[in-house]
Design a protein around this motif. Structure first.
Motif, mmCIF file in Angstrom:
data_model
loop_
_atom_site.group_PDB
_atom_site.id
_atom_site.type_symbol
_atom_site.label_atom_id
_atom_site.label_comp_id
_atom_site.label_asym_id
_atom_site.label_seq_id
_atom_site.Cartn_x
_atom_site.Cartn_y
_atom_site.Cartn_z
ATOM 1 N N ILE A 178 5.220 -6.568 3.294
ATOM 2 C CA ILE A 178 6.361 -5.902 2.870
ATOM 3 C C ILE A 178 6.846 -4.827 3.798
ATOM 4 N N THR A 179 6.126 -4.100 4.444
ATOM 5 C CA THR A 179 6.664 -2.996 5.436
ATOM 6 C C THR A 179 7.298 -3.862 6.539
ATOM 7 N N LYS A 180 7.372 -5.283 6.866
ATOM 8 C CA LYS A 180 7.912 -5.700 8.039
ATOM 9 C C LYS A 180 8.946 -6.862 7.693
ATOM 10 N N HIS A 181 9.021 -7.194 6.454
ATOM 11 C CA HIS A 181 10.043 -8.348 6.185
ATOM 12 C C HIS A 181 11.480 -7.747 5.986
ATOM 13 N N GLU A 182 12.344 -8.534 6.493
ATOM 14 C CA GLU A 182 13.676 -7.846 6.807
ATOM 15 C C GLU A 182 14.346 -7.702 5.514
ATOM 16 N N ALA A 183 14.117 -8.517 4.480
ATOM 17 C CA ALA A 183 14.721 -8.537 3.055
ATOM 18 C C ALA A 183 14.510 -7.383 2.261
ATOM 19 N N CYS A 184 13.080 -6.763 2.699
ATOM 20 C CA CYS A 184 12.535 -5.752 1.897
ATOM 21 C C CYS A 184 13.166 -4.247 2.431
ATOM 22 N N GLU A 185 13.920 -4.353 3.728
ATOM 23 C CA GLU A 185 14.269 -3.153 4.341
ATOM 24 C C GLU A 185 15.361 -2.545 3.598
ATOM 25 N N ALA A 186 15.986 -3.253 2.742
ATOM 26 C CA ALA A 186 17.419 -3.020 2.356
ATOM 27 C C ALA A 186 17.149 -2.331 0.848
ATOM 28 N N ILE A 187 15.901 -2.660 0.302
ATOM 29 C CA ILE A 187 15.576 -2.080 -1.061
ATOM 30 C C ILE A 187 15.329 -0.643 -1.084
ATOM 31 N N PRO A 188 16.010 0.174 -1.771
ATOM 32 C CA PRO A 188 15.804 1.584 -1.621
ATOM 33 C C PRO A 188 14.487 2.199 -2.287
ATOM 34 N N VAL A 189 14.086 3.093 -1.780
ATOM 35 C CA VAL A 189 13.010 3.918 -2.189
ATOM 36 C C VAL A 189 13.367 4.502 -3.537
ATOM 37 N N SER A 190 12.769 4.279 -4.535
ATOM 38 C CA SER A 190 13.343 4.818 -6.021
ATOM 39 C C SER A 190 12.007 5.425 -6.648
ATOM 40 N N LEU A 191 10.936 5.441 -6.210
ATOM 41 C CA LEU A 191 9.502 5.879 -6.900
ATOM 42 C C LEU A 191 9.494 7.288 -6.037
ATOM 43 N N PRO A 192 9.066 8.273 -6.740
ATOM 44 C CA PRO A 192 8.236 9.408 -6.151
ATOM 45 C C PRO A 192 6.964 9.019 -5.386
ATOM 46 N N ARG A 193 6.521 9.630 -4.168
ATOM 47 C CA ARG A 193 5.544 9.466 -3.839
ATOM 48 C C ARG A 193 4.472 10.532 -3.949
ATOM 49 N N VAL A 194 3.321 10.394 -3.995
ATOM 50 C CA VAL A 194 2.203 11.278 -4.257
ATOM 51 C C VAL A 194 1.757 11.989 -3.197
ATOM 52 N N LYS A 195 1.353 13.270 -3.241
ATOM 53 C CA LYS A 195 0.952 14.132 -2.308
ATOM 54 C C LYS A 195 -0.485 13.626 -1.795
ATOM 55 N N GLU A 196 -0.863 13.253 -0.468
ATOM 56 C CA GLU A 196 -2.107 12.634 -0.060
ATOM 57 C C GLU A 196 -2.405 11.185 -0.815
ATOM 58 N N GLN A 197 -1.677 10.721 -1.534
ATOM 59 C CA GLN A 197 -1.527 9.355 -2.274
ATOM 60 C C GLN A 197 -2.590 9.594 -2.877
ATOM 61 N N ASN A 198 -3.081 10.433 -3.596
ATOM 62 C CA ASN A 198 -4.201 10.795 -4.466
ATOM 63 C C ASN A 198 -3.901 10.914 -5.981
ATOM 64 N N GLN A 199 -4.433 10.149 -6.919
ATOM 65 C CA GLN A 199 -3.946 10.287 -8.299
ATOM 66 C C GLN A 199 -4.581 11.460 -9.041
ATOM 67 N N ARG A 200 -5.703 11.756 -8.627
ATOM 68 C CA ARG A 200 -6.458 12.984 -9.080
ATOM 69 C C ARG A 200 -5.556 14.090 -8.737
ATOM 70 N N ARG A 201 -5.198 14.388 -7.685
ATOM 71 C CA ARG A 201 -4.315 15.429 -7.317
ATOM 72 C C ARG A 201 -2.947 15.400 -8.057
ATOM 73 N N GLU A 202 -2.363 14.164 -8.529
ATOM 74 C CA GLU A 202 -1.233 14.149 -9.312
ATOM 75 C C GLU A 202 -1.530 14.648 -10.646
#
Length: 470
Positions: free
Chosen positions: A380-404
């Motif tokens: 999904i990081t390389k498929h052309e159709a996915c590139e146009a889909i906007p980022v809509s969800l927040p990202r978590v610092k260090e991708q760590n759910q405990r920190r969240e």
């Protein structure tokens, strides 16, 4: 989830606390406290070793969390905690307990509590902590029974606390990107999902499983000096201690304590599809294949069909769950076979009328997609159709759910696996667990919190031993 379902759920929950038997709080603080920047979050831990160790250590690593109390029925677990503190050159100035009820009663300044115990203790410990105004991080699955899920939800809302279920893949960037793509409608109308795990058996590629017992062992063994067996049993019916049978992992196999492979892994492996397709309300469950129905334990393997209701313009979805190293047939995913050479050991396959998506890990992080007419999958990081889909969800610092969770306790963000997500997901999973125990199709009505099957209704509420009411 529909407004009607939410409204009916609230009506159902009005009597849940009374039915459980309320504990006197003895003057403990019952209003939640949100810490300010520069302050320390005071944490109590119930379940110190194993997954609990990873949870609390990552919270302490945030730099603004102070553990003031550790609780474990196995006193040897405290040694690992002290060793960790020594390696970090930190002072291990926490108090220790064997009984979480005593910890919650005595530690009146707790801001938050981590619960990382066997499943049967999740709800009793977390609910009592929330009634004292504590935010709670509870390992997956959130609870062991549907009655507990509804009760948990009621108490969390009533006391206004932060909750987080520990399906930690929810914080990964790859998982959130997969959710965004699914919600975009790129796959078209999705009507079928397949989710599979290699647990419970210890099998190729799986070192974390357990040897599935088929029945309750007879006899008794001496209880180790460091073990408080009656406290380990908690709310569950009394039974003799057997060495190497229940403590520390095979408890998952037993109805009284765990939720089998379904409860162990579905909160991870179903997470991507559940969020991305916004599944919500389950209406039926049926074990279409199963090793055998056992009196005390979950099956060695099974294939369970969960049917989810239509949502707005989205059609109903059949989600097939496989455990015991069973997999969906390769014939339904030719693009996956053409790309990866085989059905992954564990994963999730989502089928729409305009394309398909496959996730190849337990936590929803690594996904591939193929649109209609394409012979192979692309990330999904390389498929052309996915590139146009906007980022809509927040990202978590260090991708760590405990920190969240920690940041949510400071009022800086929202916990992504709070009750709005965890309760519906776990409820649908638990309908699957009922299907593993009861032959035939089980209808489920979320509005009334009841089944059309009398056996299923008898299993909605847990046994609660005298003295363990909550």
């Amino acid at each position: 989830m529909s407004r009607k379902t939410v409204s009916s759920r609230r009506a159902f929950l009005k009597t849940a606390a009374g039915a459980a038997g309320a504990w006197a709080l003895g003057g403990c603080r019952s209003a939640p406290r949100f810490r300010k920047p520069g302050e320390m979050l005071k944490l109590g831990v119930i379940g110190t070793g194993g997954q609990g160790h990873r949870d609390w250590s990552e919270m302490v690593d945030c730099g603004n969390v102070q553990i003031v109390a550790l609780c474990d029925v196995d006193a040897s677990m405290f040694d690992g905690a002290r060793e960790w503190y020594a390696k970090k050159a930190l002072k291990a100035d926490f108090r220790t307990y064997a009984d979480y009820r005593k910890m919650l009663e005595r530690e009146r300044d707790l801001d938050a509590v981590l619960v990382a115990t066997p499943d049967h203790t999740h709800a009793p410990a977390a609910i009592q902590a929330m009634k004292r105004g504590c935010h709670v991080y509870v390992e997956k699955p959130l609870v062991r029974t549907i009655w507990e899920a509804r009760y948990f939800e009621k108490v969390a809302k009533e006391y206004g606390v932060i909750t987080q279920m520990g399906n930690h893949g929810s914080a990964r960037d790859g998982t959130r990107r997969g959710i965004e793509i699914l919600r975009s409608g790129l796959l078209g109308k999705v009507t079928e999902v397949h989710v599979w795990t290699n647990r419970p058996e210890i099998s190729p590629g799986n070192t974390w499983g357990w040897k599935q017992p088929l029945k309750r062992p007879e006899g008794a063994d001496p209880i180790p000096a460091e073990m408080s067996w009656d406290l380990w049993l908690g709310t569950s019916p009394a039974r003799p201690f057997r060495k190497g049978v229940y403590h520390r992992i095979m408890w998952r196999a037993f109805y009284d304590f765990g939720t089998g492979a379904f409860g162990d892994m579905a909160c991870h492996t179903m997470n991507l599809a559940f969020r991305g397709l916004e599944l919500g309300e389950v209406v039926a469950g049926e074990a279409v294949e199963i090793s055998e129905h056992y009196e005390d334990t979950y099956p060695q393997y099974s294939k369970v069909r969960l049917t989810y209701a239509a949502r707005g313009g989205k059609p109903p979805v059949d989600l097939y769950w496989y455990d015991g190293y069973r997999k969906p047939p390769a014939e339904i995913m030719p693009q996956v076979i053409a790309t990866l050479g085989q059905v992954p050991t564990t994963g999730c396959f989502i089928m729409g009328d305009k394309g398909v998506m496959v996730n190849t890990d337990d936590y929803g992080e690594f996904s591939y997609i193929a649109l209609k007419g394409e012979q192979k999958m692309k990330s999904i990081t390389k498929h052309e159709a996915c590139e146009a889909i906007p980022v809509s969800l927040p990202r978590v610092k260090e991708q760590n759910q405990r920190r969240e969770f920690v940041e949510a306790c400071f009022g800086q963000t929202r916990a992504s696996s709070d009750i709005d997500h965890s309760v519906p997901l776990v409820e649908s999973m638990l309908v699957g667990c009922l299907a593993q125990r009861i032959p035939g199709k089980i209808g489920w009505n979320a509005s009334t919190c009841s089944s059309d099957n009398a056996q299923a209704n008898a299993l909605l509420k847990p046994h609660i031993r005298a003295g363990w009411e909550y």
